[in-house]
Design an enzyme around this catalytic site. Structure first.
Site: not given
Length: 648
Positions: A321, A417
């Site tokens: 990521e 998240c």
């Protein structure tokens, strides 16, 4: 900066109402494992938990109220904390007793789950108490602590109840007992930055210097020993507390490869990087640490000049990521995590404390109006983790390298998240509108609101009313006891801006992107400007955008969707003729679309039996194109989408 602002903007009120009426109750059900909710994996990976959230149940087990095992990620606690922060923000805007009861239930549970020594992290409390603070590369213990701190600040501000502040101060004492440069203490930081920026916020509320110093210590210890995480694991193995880690620890991923003062580029996991950089800017501001500010500015410059998407997205690869290298900005395999753009907003806001440069506000606005709100559907119940700039649903389903690129927004994620991060950010937008330096009030964002801000010891009443539909206008009312300097950000997307007081035109000086004027005690300013359709091109080294253009009007980047333009969008090229049209669609709400003339390559019949052939000049058919704001894509039907379009 202290502000008491009420947002009254039709555009943003819609989102805030969605969060209040749909998102917070929906997330409550998710966290309690209630309702028929499908939880998706972020990408095709069997190790990603996706059966349920279990986040509240984890706290009940840790508190001794239930029996069982921890389920979910190590950082699952943070979903609860971000929900609580969002709920507190909403309660502050509009008090609601049912919401207060829900928040208090969570606060009671957090209090009960906390250990006597202040420790709080449900996975390690339930499953591995012998490993507390002993696997920092992955444990997220301090990351969760940071989100708890931010939730406690929001909860106290909304309810005037300091119970959660007491919990976090007890937790911080536990952390201080375990971490430090003294012999016998842990001389390293969490693998995921977050506590660093949270501690600064707690310092700003309490004025307790120890919290600012602890934040600074965590930043400065990072990368001092690049082998720290491996040494922790080696020590665990020697004393029988762990097995050998199956692969080498990538210290760049954690921004732990070198001290923060020496880091010169945006590298590693994108969210961690911008959370760290935001904390660096905040600490630099409060401690007047020029060396740390210089390091933060290097990172900022590398992001916005070479590693940021036109939508304000960051993170070029699903692997880690993470950032990759300069000008590597692929549109259909990128990551552009919602949390990363939120973190970029944090970074920009913190930099504005240090120096009044409109570039920070430009980027903050770009991220907010595009990637951040793209992360939530207009129903408030479906979310993107990844925000691509080009999508083909067939590729997402059948190409394993694009399994993270979702063609539709899922209801929830095993790694969740992003949804609560959106909620807490959009319910605290008033914190991003203004900043101050010396005797000047800086206007960074434009949206309808009214309220008060405090600049030095002066209370200033402010009110904004804006229109961006046809011609642009902003009315700004300012009332103070004494004359003050006002700095109005000149957005990059306006032309021919005129500032008038009543009917008299102001002459203004432009300083670092702001129109700076001195105003009397009570002043009404009227700003008028054109909002053209801007056709952007990317740096020639961004090979994925070579020969293509992207359209923007106002703060919004635009895209083509299959819904309006048919399949095979990659065959379309746009001409120069643009016009705007104000629409009110039941699925999308009120929006300004862009109509354009275009051409689409014809696939002739000879191609039916051929994969390759000798070059022939392609034929095109005329097409009327419809562009919609990027943040609204995939709110109607599943289909192709593209931001960067070929230009004739």
């Amino acid at each position: 900066m202290i502000s008491e602002i009420t947002i009254k903007d039709e555009f943003w009120e819609r989102y805030i109402d969605l969060i209040k009426n749909e998102m917070i109750p929906f997330q409550w059900d998710v966290l309690h494992d209630q309702g028929n909710i499908t939880i998706d994996k972020v990408r095709n990976n069997a190790s990603i938990p996706s059966d349920k959230s279990h986040a509240i149940e984890n706290f009940k087990i840790a508190a001794g109220q239930s029996k069982g095992h921890h389920y979910g990620w190590l950082f699952q606690d943070s979903d609860v904390y971000k929900w609580l922060e969002s709920a507190a923000n909403v309660y502050r805007i509009a008090q609601d007793e049912k919401l207060k009861e829900m928040m208090d239930e969570v606060v009671d549970l957090i209090e009960d789950a906390q250990d006597e020594d202040g420790y709080l992290s449900t996975f390690y409390q339930i499953e591995a108490p012998e490993l507390k603070f002993r696997r920092l590369f992955e444990s997220h213990e301090l990351y969760c602590a940071g989100h708890l701190i931010e939730a406690a600040i929001a909860y106290q501000a909304a309810t005037n109840d300091d119970r959660l502040i007491q919990v976090v101060e007890k937790l911080i004492r536990c952390i201080e007992n375990h971490f430090g440069s003294e012999k016998g203490k842990i001389n390293g930081a969490d693998g995921h930055q977050e506590i660093e920026l949270a501690l600064v916020k707690l310092y700003e509320v309490t004025q307790k210097e120890e919290y600012l110093e602890l934040s600074k210590w965590f930043l400065e210890i990072r990368g001092q020993d690049p082998e720290f995480y491996q040494k922790q694991l080696d020590e665990n193995r020697k004393i029988g507390l762990g097995k050998e880690h199956p692969f080498p620890i990538n210290t760049v991923y954690y921004q732990a490869h070198k001290p923060v003062y020496e880091q010169e580029e945006a590298a590693g996991h994108a969210v961690r990087l911008v959370y760290m950089a935001a904390a660096m800017a905040d600490v630099a501001y409060h401690t007047e640490n020029k060396k740390m500010l210089t390091a933060a500015k290097r990172i900022w410059k590398n992001i916005v000049k070479k590693r940021m998407y036109i939508t304000g997205g960051i993170g070029s690869t699903v692997l880690g990521e993470a950032f990759t290298f300069d000008y590597d900005l692929p549109n259909d395999t990128m990551y552009c995590e919602t949390c990363a753009s939120i973190g970029l907003m944090f970074f920009a806001k913190a930099m504005l404390k240090n120096e009044p440069d409109a570039e920070y506000a430009h980027v903050m606005e770009r991220a907010l109006y595009n990637t951040v709100i793209s992360g939530m559907a207009v129903d408030g119940k479906h979310f993107f983790y990844v925000n691509p700039l080009e999508v083909n649903p067939e590729s997402s389903r059948l190409d394993p390298t694009k399994s993270h690129v979702k063609p539709t927004r899922p209801s929830w994620f095993g790694c969740a998240c992003c949804p609560p991060n959106i909620a807490r950010t959009l319910t605290s937008l008033e914190q991003y509108i203004y900043s101050e330096m010396n005797d000047t009030l800086y206007v960074n964002l434009y949206m309808d609101h009214q309220g008060r801000v405090k600049i030095q010891n002066e209370i200033v009443e402010v009110e904004q009313k804006i229109s961006l539909q046809s011609e642009g206008s902003i009315q700004l009312k300012v009332k103070s006891s004494n004359p003050i300097k006002l700095a109005l950000r000149i957005p990059t997307w306006v032309e021919n801006m005129v500032i008038k007081k009543e009917t008299k035109e102001f002459c203004y000086e432009v300083i670092r992107g702001y129109a700076v004027i001195t105003i009397d005690q009570a002043t009404t300013l009227n700003l008028t400007f054109d909002i053209p359709v801007v056709m952007h091109q990317a740096h020639p080294k961004v090979k994925d955008d070579y020969g293509k253009v992207a359209l923007q009007r106002g703060p919004f980047v635009y895209c083509l969707e299959e819904e309006d333009n048919g399949k095979d969008i990659h065959l379309i090229r746009v001409l120069d003729e643009f016009k705007t049209e104000v629409l009110n669609q039941c699925d999308l709400g009120k929006l300004v679309s862009i109509k354009a003339k275009g051409e689409k390559q014809i696939i002739d019949k000879e191609w039916e039996q051929k994969l390759y052939r000798g070059y022939e000049k392609p034929s095109f058919t005329k097409n009327d194109l419809t562009f919609i704001p990027y943040h609204l894509w995939e709110n109607r039907t599943e289909g192709e989408m593209q931001v960067w379009i070929h230009k004739k």
